[in-house]
Write an enzyme that holds these catalytic residues in place. Sequence first.
Site, PDB file in Angstrom:
ATOM      1  N   LYS A  74       0.832  -1.219   0.000  1.00 16.91           N
ATOM      2  CA  LYS A  74       0.000   0.000   0.000  1.00 16.91           C
ATOM      3  C   LYS A  74       0.861   1.261   0.000  1.00 16.91           C
ATOM      4  O   LYS A  74       0.499   2.263  -0.559  1.00 16.91           O
ATOM      5  CB  LYS A  74      -0.940  -0.015   1.205  1.00 16.91           C
ATOM      6  CG  LYS A  74      -2.080  -0.984   1.000  1.00 16.91           C
ATOM      7  CD  LYS A  74      -3.178  -0.819   2.041  1.00 16.91           C
ATOM      8  CE  LYS A  74      -4.209  -1.914   1.912  1.00 16.91           C
ATOM      9  NZ  LYS A  74      -3.848  -3.161   2.623  1.00 16.91           N
ATOM     10  N   SER A  88      15.401  -5.538  -0.758  1.00 15.12           N
ATOM     11  CA  SER A  88      14.863  -4.181  -0.959  1.00 15.12           C
ATOM     12  C   SER A  88      14.477  -3.576   0.384  1.00 15.12           C
ATOM     13  O   SER A  88      14.695  -2.391   0.633  1.00 15.12           O
ATOM     14  CB  SER A  88      13.645  -4.232  -1.872  1.00 15.12           C
ATOM     15  OG  SER A  88      14.002  -4.698  -3.139  1.00 15.12           O
ATOM     16  N   ARG A 103      18.398 -16.513  -2.145  1.00 16.82           N
ATOM     17  CA  ARG A 103      19.594 -15.983  -1.505  1.00 16.82           C
ATOM     18  C   ARG A 103      20.091 -16.895  -0.397  1.00 16.82           C
ATOM     19  O   ARG A 103      21.270 -17.097  -0.216  1.00 16.82           O
ATOM     20  CB  ARG A 103      19.307 -14.592  -0.913  1.00 16.82           C
ATOM     21  CG  ARG A 103      19.057 -13.532  -1.949  1.00 16.82           C
ATOM     22  CD  ARG A 103      18.423 -12.327  -1.345  1.00 16.82           C
ATOM     23  NE  ARG A 103      17.137 -12.683  -0.758  1.00 16.82           N
ATOM     24  CZ  ARG A 103      16.231 -11.813  -0.343  1.00 16.82           C
ATOM     25  NH1 ARG A 103      16.481 -10.539  -0.411  1.00 16.82           N
ATOM     26  NH2 ARG A 103      15.080 -12.205   0.151  1.00 16.82           N
TER      27      ARG A 103
END
Length: 163
Positions: free
Chosen positions: A42, A129, A91
């Site tokens: 959002k 991120s 990862r």
Amino acid sequence: MSTLAVYPGSFDPLTNGHVDIITRGATLFDRIIVSVLVNAEKTPLFTIDERVEILQAVFKDQPNVEVDTFDGLLVDYMERRRADVIVRGLRAVSDFELEFQMALMNRRLNSKIQTVFMMPAEQYTYISSRLIKEVFTLGGRVHGLVPAMVETRLRQKVSAKRS
Ligand code: PNS
């Protein structure tokens, strides 16, 4: 027969770990579409248009890398694009559980689509991120962990928020 791969994700923001996976994917598959999920979060840091613009700039010299967006189910998007393979990066073991669930759910939804996992170079295995956003917002250095353009855009975002 040529193989079309899709590398789906949020890319908020693009990291060097993503770049590494896309670059590897571009050597393995005939074409790879990097597709940004619309409406995932959002309150994203970067808008969809900004994320697409960054990806297009970073991969402008790689003709078999396309940048696109998608919403709804990934398997439906794969069908629309007539793509064969979903690429995901792994990862660490901690990624495995969710990735395993998603791969098997996607297979249940469409058994023709295969998921291929690729490992990034070791130096990127701890980057996400989420961590990049947190470290940068709190004043830490992310140099070498994201493309230069992302670093510049992060700086602009943070100074715009402060003013
Ligand atoms: O970069 P991310 O946030 O790890 O990417 C997650 C993504 C976009 C691959 C995943 O959330 C997704 O495929 N969403 C689309 C909706 C969907 O198909 N859900 C069922 C997947 S099992």
